[in-house]
Motif scaffolding. Structure first.
Motif, PDB file in Angstrom:
ATOM      1  N   MET A   1       0.843  -1.176   0.000  1.00  0.00           N
ATOM      2  CA  MET A   1       0.000   0.000   0.000  1.00  0.00           C
ATOM      3  C   MET A   1       0.885   1.235   0.000  1.00  0.00           C
ATOM      4  O   MET A   1       1.933   1.267   0.634  1.00  0.00           O
ATOM      5  CB  MET A   1      -0.903  -0.014   1.232  1.00  0.00           C
ATOM      6  CG  MET A   1      -1.752   1.221   1.365  1.00  0.00           C
ATOM      7  SD  MET A   1      -2.832   1.146   2.796  1.00  0.00           S
ATOM      8  CE  MET A   1      -4.364   0.845   1.960  1.00  0.00           C
ATOM      9  N   LYS A   2       0.457   2.253  -0.704  1.00  0.00           N
ATOM     10  CA  LYS A   2       1.176   3.530  -0.746  1.00  0.00           C
ATOM     11  C   LYS A   2       0.594   4.460   0.305  1.00  0.00           C
ATOM     12  O   LYS A   2      -0.611   4.621   0.406  1.00  0.00           O
ATOM     13  CB  LYS A   2       1.038   4.169  -2.133  1.00  0.00           C
ATOM     14  CG  LYS A   2       1.605   3.324  -3.249  1.00  0.00           C
ATOM     15  CD  LYS A   2       3.096   3.423  -3.261  1.00  0.00           C
ATOM     16  CE  LYS A   2       3.629   2.635  -4.446  1.00  0.00           C
ATOM     17  NZ  LYS A   2       5.031   2.533  -4.477  1.00  0.00           N
ATOM     18  N   PHE A   3       1.475   5.056   1.096  1.00  0.00           N
ATOM     19  CA  PHE A   3       1.028   5.929   2.164  1.00  0.00           C
ATOM     20  C   PHE A   3       1.243   7.402   1.855  1.00  0.00           C
ATOM     21  O   PHE A   3       0.863   8.256   2.652  1.00  0.00           O
ATOM     22  CB  PHE A   3       1.702   5.537   3.482  1.00  0.00           C
ATOM     23  CG  PHE A   3       1.289   4.175   3.951  1.00  0.00           C
ATOM     24  CD1 PHE A   3       0.038   3.970   4.479  1.00  0.00           C
ATOM     25  CD2 PHE A   3       2.147   3.097   3.828  1.00  0.00           C
ATOM     26  CE1 PHE A   3      -0.368   2.711   4.896  1.00  0.00           C
ATOM     27  CE2 PHE A   3       1.763   1.829   4.247  1.00  0.00           C
ATOM     28  CZ  PHE A   3       0.507   1.642   4.781  1.00  0.00           C
ATOM     29  N   GLY A   4       1.856   7.682   0.686  1.00  0.00           N
ATOM     30  CA  GLY A   4       2.039   9.030   0.159  1.00  0.00           C
ATOM     31  C   GLY A   4       1.924  10.186   1.118  1.00  0.00           C
ATOM     32  O   GLY A   4       2.836  10.484   1.860  1.00  0.00           O
ATOM     33  N   LYS A   5       0.802  10.860   1.103  1.00  0.00           N
ATOM     34  CA  LYS A   5       0.635  12.094   1.856  1.00  0.00           C
ATOM     35  C   LYS A   5       0.324  11.880   3.335  1.00  0.00           C
ATOM     36  O   LYS A   5       0.193  12.833   4.087  1.00  0.00           O
ATOM     37  CB  LYS A   5      -0.440  12.946   1.212  1.00  0.00           C
ATOM     38  CG  LYS A   5      -0.082  13.362  -0.195  1.00  0.00           C
ATOM     39  CD  LYS A   5      -1.009  14.415  -0.701  1.00  0.00           C
ATOM     40  CE  LYS A   5      -0.733  14.758  -2.142  1.00  0.00           C
ATOM     41  NZ  LYS A   5       0.522  15.354  -2.422  1.00  0.00           N
ATOM     42  N   LEU A   6       0.225  10.656   3.771  1.00  0.00           N
ATOM     43  CA  LEU A   6      -0.047  10.384   5.184  1.00  0.00           C
ATOM     44  C   LEU A   6       1.207  10.462   6.049  1.00  0.00           C
ATOM     45  O   LEU A   6       1.131  10.794   7.220  1.00  0.00           O
ATOM     46  CB  LEU A   6      -0.663   8.990   5.348  1.00  0.00           C
ATOM     47  CG  LEU A   6      -2.027   8.763   4.713  1.00  0.00           C
ATOM     48  CD1 LEU A   6      -2.437   7.307   4.878  1.00  0.00           C
ATOM     49  CD2 LEU A   6      -3.060   9.681   5.336  1.00  0.00           C
ATOM     50  N   VAL A   7       2.349  10.127   5.465  1.00  0.00           N
ATOM     51  CA  VAL A   7       3.596  10.064   6.227  1.00  0.00           C
ATOM     52  C   VAL A   7       4.688  10.863   5.529  1.00  0.00           C
ATOM     53  O   VAL A   7       4.591  11.189   4.347  1.00  0.00           O
ATOM     54  CB  VAL A   7       4.071   8.599   6.417  1.00  0.00           C
ATOM     55  CG1 VAL A   7       3.065   7.808   7.225  1.00  0.00           C
ATOM     56  CG2 VAL A   7       4.321   7.918   5.087  1.00  0.00           C
ATOM     57  N   ASP A   8       5.749  11.178   6.287  1.00  0.00           N
ATOM     58  CA  ASP A   8       6.911  11.835   5.696  1.00  0.00           C
ATOM     59  C   ASP A   8       7.533  10.933   4.645  1.00  0.00           C
ATOM     60  O   ASP A   8       7.412   9.703   4.702  1.00  0.00           O
ATOM     61  CB  ASP A   8       7.948  12.150   6.781  1.00  0.00           C
ATOM     62  CG  ASP A   8       7.600  13.380   7.604  1.00  0.00           C
ATOM     63  OD1 ASP A   8       6.749  14.174   7.151  1.00  0.00           O
ATOM     64  OD2 ASP A   8       8.169  13.534   8.686  1.00  0.00           O
TER      65      ASP A   8
ATOM     66  N   SER B   1       6.139  11.779  14.730  1.00  0.00           N
ATOM     67  CA  SER B   1       6.720  12.691  13.740  1.00  0.00           C
ATOM     68  C   SER B   1       6.866  12.055  12.359  1.00  0.00           C
ATOM     69  O   SER B   1       7.127  12.755  11.381  1.00  0.00           O
ATOM     70  CB  SER B   1       8.074  13.213  14.217  1.00  0.00           C
ATOM     71  OG  SER B   1       8.978  12.138  14.437  1.00  0.00           O
ATOM     72  N   ALA B   2       6.649  10.763  12.241  1.00  0.00           N
ATOM     73  CA  ALA B   2       6.655  10.125  10.925  1.00  0.00           C
ATOM     74  C   ALA B   2       5.408  10.507  10.138  1.00  0.00           C
ATOM     75  O   ALA B   2       5.375  10.372   8.914  1.00  0.00           O
ATOM     76  CB  ALA B   2       6.751   8.602  11.061  1.00  0.00           C
ATOM     77  N   LEU B   3       4.379  11.000  10.831  1.00  0.00           N
ATOM     78  CA  LEU B   3       3.176  11.464  10.150  1.00  0.00           C
ATOM     79  C   LEU B   3       3.455  12.808   9.490  1.00  0.00           C
ATOM     80  O   LEU B   3       4.141  13.669  10.061  1.00  0.00           O
ATOM     81  CB  LEU B   3       2.021  11.636  11.139  1.00  0.00           C
ATOM     82  CG  LEU B   3       1.432  10.361  11.714  1.00  0.00           C
ATOM     83  CD1 LEU B   3       0.450  10.698  12.836  1.00  0.00           C
ATOM     84  CD2 LEU B   3       0.732   9.555  10.632  1.00  0.00           C
TER      85      LEU B   3
ATOM     86  N   HIS C   1       6.599  17.702  18.355  1.00  0.00           N
ATOM     87  CA  HIS C   1       5.318  17.059  18.655  1.00  0.00           C
ATOM     88  C   HIS C   1       5.537  15.720  19.373  1.00  0.00           C
ATOM     89  O   HIS C   1       4.758  15.358  20.258  1.00  0.00           O
ATOM     90  CB  HIS C   1       4.506  16.852  17.367  1.00  0.00           C
ATOM     91  CG  HIS C   1       4.098  18.130  16.726  1.00  0.00           C
ATOM     92  ND1 HIS C   1       4.682  18.596  15.577  1.00  0.00           N
ATOM     93  CD2 HIS C   1       3.168  19.043  17.091  1.00  0.00           C
ATOM     94  CE1 HIS C   1       4.121  19.749  15.243  1.00  0.00           C
ATOM     95  NE2 HIS C   1       3.198  20.041  16.150  1.00  0.00           N
ATOM     96  N   ASP C   2       6.593  15.015  18.989  1.00  0.00           N
ATOM     97  CA  ASP C   2       6.922  13.753  19.679  1.00  0.00           C
ATOM     98  C   ASP C   2       7.091  14.008  21.173  1.00  0.00           C
ATOM     99  O   ASP C   2       6.557  13.258  21.994  1.00  0.00           O
ATOM    100  CB  ASP C   2       8.220  13.142  19.136  1.00  0.00           C
ATOM    101  CG  ASP C   2       8.091  12.586  17.732  1.00  0.00           C
ATOM    102  OD1 ASP C   2       6.960  12.356  17.275  1.00  0.00           O
ATOM    103  OD2 ASP C   2       9.152  12.369  17.113  1.00  0.00           O
ATOM    104  N   ASP C   3       7.827  15.069  21.506  1.00  0.00           N
ATOM    105  CA  ASP C   3       8.069  15.393  22.911  1.00  0.00           C
ATOM    106  C   ASP C   3       6.771  15.745  23.631  1.00  0.00           C
ATOM    107  O   ASP C   3       6.544  15.315  24.766  1.00  0.00           O
ATOM    108  CB  ASP C   3       9.052  16.559  23.031  1.00  0.00           C
ATOM    109  CG  ASP C   3      10.455  16.206  22.548  1.00  0.00           C
ATOM    110  OD1 ASP C   3      10.797  15.004  22.545  1.00  0.00           O
ATOM    111  OD2 ASP C   3      11.193  17.132  22.178  1.00  0.00           O
ATOM    112  N   GLN C   4       5.926  16.506  22.971  1.00  0.00           N
ATOM    113  CA  GLN C   4       4.654  16.899  23.585  1.00  0.00           C
ATOM    114  C   GLN C   4       3.741  15.693  23.783  1.00  0.00           C
ATOM    115  O   GLN C   4       3.098  15.556  24.826  1.00  0.00           O
ATOM    116  CB  GLN C   4       3.965  17.967  22.735  1.00  0.00           C
ATOM    117  CG  GLN C   4       4.739  19.271  22.713  1.00  0.00           C
ATOM    118  CD  GLN C   4       4.235  20.238  21.663  1.00  0.00           C
ATOM    119  OE1 GLN C   4       3.611  19.856  20.675  1.00  0.00           O
ATOM    120  NE2 GLN C   4       4.507  21.517  21.876  1.00  0.00           N
ATOM    121  N   LEU C   5       3.679  14.823  22.786  1.00  0.00           N
ATOM    122  CA  LEU C   5       2.828  13.637  22.892  1.00  0.00           C
ATOM    123  C   LEU C   5       3.379  12.640  23.907  1.00  0.00           C
ATOM    124  O   LEU C   5       2.607  11.942  24.571  1.00  0.00           O
ATOM    125  CB  LEU C   5       2.659  12.983  21.517  1.00  0.00           C
ATOM    126  CG  LEU C   5       1.794  13.793  20.543  1.00  0.00           C
ATOM    127  CD1 LEU C   5       1.946  13.253  19.123  1.00  0.00           C
ATOM    128  CD2 LEU C   5       0.341  13.774  20.983  1.00  0.00           C
TER     129      LEU C   5
END
Length: 69
Positions: free
Chosen positions: A1-8, A25-27, A34-38
């Motif tokens: 499956m292609k994840f194109g615009k969903l992930v970096d 952050s891979a999104l 954001h990783d730190d905040q989450l």
């Protein structure tokens, strides 16, 4: 499956399982900041974010709102 615009771009050729184990952050649109905040919320992977009870509740409410139209 292609994840194109969903992930970096670096994650586009990965499997869904690999992406779920990746940091948020891979999104597309999220950064290491954001990783730190989450992380403060106990979310360290995309899978954690997907299964976070508040994200599930928000998604359920959004789906229900579509039936109000």
């Amino acid at each position: 499956m292609k994840f194109g615009k969903l992930v970096d771009k670096a994650w586009e050729d990965k499997t869904a399982s690999e992406i779920l184990a990746a940091p948020p952050s891979a999104l597309e649109g999220l950064t290491e900041k954001h990783d730190d905040q989450l992380k403060a919320l106990g979310i360290t992977t995309i899978g954690d974010l997907a299964n976070w009870k508040y994200a599930k509740r928000a998604a359920a409410l959004a789906m229900l709102a579509e039936t109000d139209r």
